[in-house]
Design a protein around this motif. Structure first.
Motif: not given
Length: 171
Positions: A37-39, A150-164
């Motif tokens: 996850l590159v931020v 790719r996820y924008g600023t408003m996307t909280k990291p925990l909200s992409i846990e399923n993708d991870i």
């Protein structure tokens, strides 16, 4: 006319070299076989607390499962990352207990954007085109170095846990 043969086309994040917070070169091929996850991070942004807190939580949960976070400080958005690269690393490690790598400050947009960010942006344009709109834009990269999302600023990291989890092969 196309690119000359002497200019290699990069199709994986593993083909890049970047500098760590102290300026030492890091070959991203060392991350082959890991989901990344590159931020682009900033310490004086309204989104700093939620992002750093949740990035640390994700890292602690998945660091032993071939997952890594790569944080790149960027001062291009209202000068919200004013310190040195080492200052940023100290801030992230002290205040947010970040154990993941914090690299040297980079530009993510414009003609002087870091080659890594040129690659990331071109791999996954957003509704804004290839330009990064703000701090804490996140790119999920698979174990082979290909950009998955790719996820924008408003996307909280925990909200992409399923993708991870999917990228790690857990779902």
């Amino acid at each position: 006319m196309g690119l000359s043969a002497s200019v290699p086309i990069k199709n994986s994040i593993h083909q890049f070299k970047v500098n760590d917070a102290r300026g030492k070169e890091v070959d991203l091929s060392t991350y082959k076989g890991k989901v990344l996850l590159v931020v682009n991070v900033a310490s004086k942004c309204g989104f700093t607390d939620v992002n750093y807190t949740q990035l640390t939580e994700l890292y602690n949960k998945y660091k032993d499962k071939d997952f890594e976070i790569l944080a790149f400080p960027c001062n291009q958005f209202l000068s919200q990352e004013p310190g040195s690269s080492e200052d940023v690393k100290e801030f992230a490690c002290t205040k947010y207990k970040a154990e993941y790598p914090v690299f040297q400050k980079v530009k993510v947009n414009g003609p002087n954007a870091a080659p890594l960010y040129q690659f990331l942006r071109a791999s996954k344009p957003s509704i804004y085109g290839t330009r990064i709109k703000w701090n804490f834009t996140k790119f999920l990269v698979d174990k082979d170095g290909k950009v998955l999302a790719r996820y924008g600023t408003m996307t909280k990291p925990l909200s992409i846990e399923n993708d991870i989890q999917k990228a790690l092969g857990e779902v």
